[in-house]
Every structure is written in C-alpha cells, then in structure tokens.
Scaffold this motif. Structure first.
Motif, short mmCIF file in Angstrom:
data_model
loop_
_atom_site.label_atom_id
_atom_site.label_comp_id
_atom_site.label_asym_id
_atom_site.label_seq_id
_atom_site.Cartn_x
_atom_site.Cartn_y
_atom_site.Cartn_z
N LEU A 91 5.14 -0.28 -13.14
CA LEU A 91 5.94 0.38 -12.10
C LEU A 91 6.88 -0.62 -11.46
O LEU A 91 6.45 -1.70 -11.04
CB LEU A 91 5.03 0.98 -11.03
N GLN A 92 8.14 -0.27 -11.42
CA GLN A 92 9.16 -1.18 -10.88
C GLN A 92 9.72 -0.59 -9.59
O GLN A 92 10.09 0.57 -9.54
CB GLN A 92 10.29 -1.33 -11.91
N ILE A 93 9.76 -1.44 -8.56
CA ILE A 93 10.32 -1.00 -7.28
C ILE A 93 11.72 -1.57 -7.14
O ILE A 93 11.96 -2.76 -7.41
CB ILE A 93 9.48 -1.50 -6.10
N GLY A 114 23.70 -5.72 -0.41
CA GLY A 114 22.49 -4.91 -0.45
C GLY A 114 22.70 -3.43 -0.64
O GLY A 114 21.76 -2.64 -0.46
N THR A 115 23.90 -3.01 -1.02
CA THR A 115 24.14 -1.57 -1.16
C THR A 115 23.82 -1.05 -2.56
O THR A 115 23.81 0.16 -2.77
CB THR A 115 25.59 -1.22 -0.81
N ASN A 116 23.60 -1.97 -3.50
CA ASN A 116 23.18 -1.55 -4.84
C ASN A 116 21.68 -1.80 -5.00
O ASN A 116 21.15 -2.76 -4.45
CB ASN A 116 23.94 -2.34 -5.91
N PHE A 117 21.04 -0.94 -5.77
CA PHE A 117 19.61 -1.12 -5.98
C PHE A 117 19.32 -2.45 -6.68
O PHE A 117 20.00 -2.83 -7.63
CB PHE A 117 19.04 0.02 -6.83
N GLN A 118 18.33 -3.15 -6.17
CA GLN A 118 17.88 -4.40 -6.77
C GLN A 118 16.36 -4.41 -6.80
O GLN A 118 15.70 -3.71 -6.04
CB GLN A 118 18.41 -5.60 -5.98
N ASN A 119 15.82 -5.20 -7.72
CA ASN A 119 14.37 -5.23 -7.90
C ASN A 119 13.67 -5.89 -6.72
O ASN A 119 14.18 -6.85 -6.14
CB ASN A 119 14.00 -5.98 -9.17
N VAL A 120 12.51 -5.36 -6.40
CA VAL A 120 11.65 -5.99 -5.40
C VAL A 120 10.51 -6.68 -6.15
O VAL A 120 9.81 -6.04 -6.94
CB VAL A 120 11.06 -4.94 -4.43
N THR A 121 10.37 -7.96 -5.93
CA THR A 121 9.33 -8.73 -6.62
C THR A 121 8.40 -9.37 -5.59
O THR A 121 8.57 -9.19 -4.39
CB THR A 121 9.96 -9.83 -7.50
N ASP A 122 7.45 -10.12 -6.10
CA ASP A 122 6.53 -10.82 -5.19
C ASP A 122 7.22 -11.99 -4.49
O ASP A 122 6.71 -12.51 -3.50
CB ASP A 122 5.32 -11.35 -5.96
N PRO A 138 19.36 1.83 7.42
CA PRO A 138 18.46 2.63 6.58
C PRO A 138 18.20 1.95 5.24
O PRO A 138 19.12 1.45 4.59
CB PRO A 138 19.23 3.94 6.39
N ILE A 139 16.95 1.95 4.86
CA ILE A 139 16.53 1.32 3.61
C ILE A 139 15.99 2.38 2.67
O ILE A 139 15.21 3.25 3.08
CB ILE A 139 15.43 0.27 3.87
N GLN A 140 16.42 2.32 1.43
CA GLN A 140 15.98 3.31 0.44
C GLN A 140 15.28 2.60 -0.72
O GLN A 140 15.75 1.57 -1.20
CB GLN A 140 17.18 4.09 -0.08
N PHE A 141 14.18 3.18 -1.15
CA PHE A 141 13.42 2.63 -2.27
C PHE A 141 13.48 3.56 -3.47
O PHE A 141 13.61 4.78 -3.32
CB PHE A 141 11.96 2.41 -1.87
N ARG A 142 13.35 2.95 -4.62
CA ARG A 142 13.29 3.72 -5.87
C ARG A 142 12.17 3.14 -6.72
O ARG A 142 12.07 1.91 -6.84
CB ARG A 142 14.64 3.61 -6.59
N ILE A 143 11.36 4.01 -7.28
CA ILE A 143 10.30 3.55 -8.18
C ILE A 143 10.65 4.02 -9.58
O ILE A 143 10.86 5.21 -9.82
CB ILE A 143 8.93 4.11 -7.76
#
Lengths: 166, 193
Positions: A91-93, A114-122, A138-143
C-alpha cells in the motif's frame, strides 16, 4: 511622546523574553476516506486501485513570537513522514496540499510547493514551504495499490508533519 | 525643548528597528511537529457469479439415433458456454475458500447422469486461484468443485475464471422415459473452509 511609549510597550509585549521562540505547526483532523470503494458487487473484479481522502486534515503554521506572527518575517518548510502501526508494504500513500489556506501576517504571506501528489515514506520529505502565519492549509491523501490481493485488515499509520524554520 | 523631542524621536527610531531585529534574531532553529492518524479498512469479501450474466440457462438434449441398435445420441448433451467468476479477499491467517455445487431444485431424470467439470483457471485476473476438483456427478448434496481459493480476482465475464463443462449421459437405459424434460436449478456457493 506618550504615543511612542505606548507603541514600544506593545512591541515589548510581543517579545517572549526568556521563552523559546519557534515556528509552530498544528494539525487538525484526520483524513477521511469514502469506503464505497470497497463495496464491490461484481464477482471477478478487483477493488478500485486508488482511494482519495475526501476531507481533512488541515494545517496551521504560526510562531511563538508575537512580532513574527504579526509581520510574518519567518520562513518555514513542512516535511512529512509516516510511522506504521498496522500496514502492508504494497500500500502506497501519497499526499498533496489541495489548497493554499489563508495568510495571517501583515507583510509576509506566502506558500508554495506541494500541490502535486508525492509519496509519503518513513523518512521526512519536504511537502511545502512559505513565509508568515498560514491557516487552514487543506491536506489530501491518496492510497494506491488497493486490491483484494492485500490482506483484509484495519490499516493505520501515523502521519507526522514537521515544520522547520528556514 | 524642541531638541529634546527630536533626540527622543531618534531614540525611538533606533529602538523600534532594534525590537524588530530582536524579534527576528531570536526565532532561529526551533522546529515543531504534529501528527494525524491515517486509517482505513480493507474488508473480507467473497463474490461469485456465473457468466455470461443473464444467459446462464443452458439446455442439454438427448436425441434419438435414427439407426436402430445404436445408443442415444449425446452430441447435444454437452455445454461449455458458462464460466465461473469469483473475487476473494481474506484476512491474514484465514483459511482458503472453495466453491461447492449442488442441485437446488428439480432432479435429474431417472437413468440419466448430469456431470460437471471445471477447467483450470484462465483469464485476466490475479492472485491465488482455486484448483478444480475434476468431474463430479451433480446431486442435491453440495460437492466441492474448486478448492484452495486464496486472495484473488478472476476477471469479469466470459473467458475469465473457470470454464464449466456440463454433460448429460445415460447411466441406465432401463430407467429412461421418453420426452421426460425437466428443469434443474444448480447452485454454486463460495464458502470459507
């Protein structure tokens, strides 16, 4: 003359003598995902690969120093990372800011990146940066990679937002 | 007096920028952190259907052989038009699933045998598909026709999943009755083992 003394007094009040002066971040709310993506009705099909949050969280950037808050003479950047509680490596956030929020300082009010989706890592990665007080970003997440091939479970990870003084 | 006021204003002009400078100088190097929780659930799911949807009624016919002494013709007594599609999502540690089949209503006419064979998986799906059990004689008792289904999706529609082959054959000529047509409803069930 009295007027000047008054102004000086007010200005002095803004200076937090003896206190640590720092940029501050406040995160309000958690991301909410529509679970209709998991209402699969057609046998042989997979879940929709991606689910995007429909609301929350919101970020406020401020400063412990009253003058800095007032004039916005501080630059900052926000980084993001995660710490998994229950997660699956497939699963990628991804994250982005879906708006600018509003500026709250007199002179310096800016936000960029920060307006384009980027990966969230550790590991913390820069998300966006700016100057001055900033409210309700506002912050938006995508899985990504949601599938029936991923074990059924209640997944949870903690998302950390760190603001750095530039 | 006028000179004093000017001097006082000059001092103020010095102090005010100094305060600004002070405010600017003492704000360096301190970071802050806050967090939120990202949570969502992937549910277990078990879905099965027979494709093509709405056209899953088939007809099997035994025809009289025009040549005396020969067996009843079975050329019209087979069908492999139907496919079984399924989607299965399991939690970690859950047992695999299987597909069972039984006659839910009606019965096979006397002297006849209705057989069902499931082919191996083919199609556009992914995951851990089930293994066909071979050919079974259909009855009112549920029998496993596909076993060992893990987390997978077969793909949707014909040519995805397991092709089903029905065949009607004669088991006992002595019990055959002429023009003994009947309708049989066959049920497939995707179950946890």
């Amino acid at each position: 003359m009295k007027k000047y003394i008054y102004y000086i007094f007010i200005l002095i009040l803004f200076i937090p003598f003896g206190a640590k002066s720092q940029v501050q971040i406040s995160v309000t709310g958690d991301p909410v995902f529509l679970h209709t993506v998991f209402n699969l009705t057609e046998a042989g099909s997979d879940y929709s690969n991606t689910v995007t949050s429909t609301s929350g969280p919101y970020i406020d950037i401020s400063h412990s120093n009253g003058l800095s808050r007032l004039f916005g003479n501080f630059s900052w950047r926000v980084a993001i990372n995660k710490s998994d509680i229950i997660w699956n490596s497939s699963l990628q956030i991804q994250v982005r800011r879906s708006g600018d929020g509003s500026g709250g300082s007199w002179f310096y009010n800016s936000i960029s990146g920060g307006t384009n989706f980027q990966n969230v890592t550790d590991i913390p990665n820069n998300l966006f940066q700016g100057m001055g007080v900033r409210n309700d970003v506002p912050i938006q997440f995508r899985i990504n990679n949601i599938s029936v091939l991923v074990p059924a479970d209640d997944y949870e990870t903690t998302i950390y937002f760190t603001v750095y003084q530039q | 007096m006028a000179m004093k006021l000017i001097n006082a204003n000059k001092k103020l002009l010095f102090f005010i920028p100094a305060l600004f400078l002070l405010a600017s100088v003492n704000v360096n190097g301190q970071d802050d952190e806050d967090d939120c929780s990202l949570a969502f659930s992937i549910p277990e799911i078990a879905l099965l259907d027979i494709e093509p949807t709405g056209m899953s009624n088939i007809s099997l016919t035994l025809t009289t052989n025009p040549e005396s002494g020969l067996p009843v013709a079975t050329s019209g007594a087979t069908n492999d038009d139907l496919w079984i599609n399924y989607t299965s999502c399991l939690a970690t540690g859950s047992s695999n699933r299987s597909v069972s089949v039984h006659i839910a209503s009606g019965s096979v006419p006397g002297g006849l045998r209705l057989r069902l064979t499931s082919s191996s998986y083919s199609g556009s799906g992914q995951g851990s598909f089930g293994t066909p059990a071979g050919t079974i004689n259909l009855s009112a008792t549920p029998q496993t026709i596909i076993s060992g289904i893990g987390r997978c999706y077969t793909g949707n529609g014909q040519n995805n999943g397991h092709k089903l082959n029905y065949s009607l054959s004669i088991s006992n000529y002595n019990l055959l009755k002429y023009n003994n047509s009947t309708t049989i409803q066959i049920a497939f069930t995707l179950t946890d083992n």
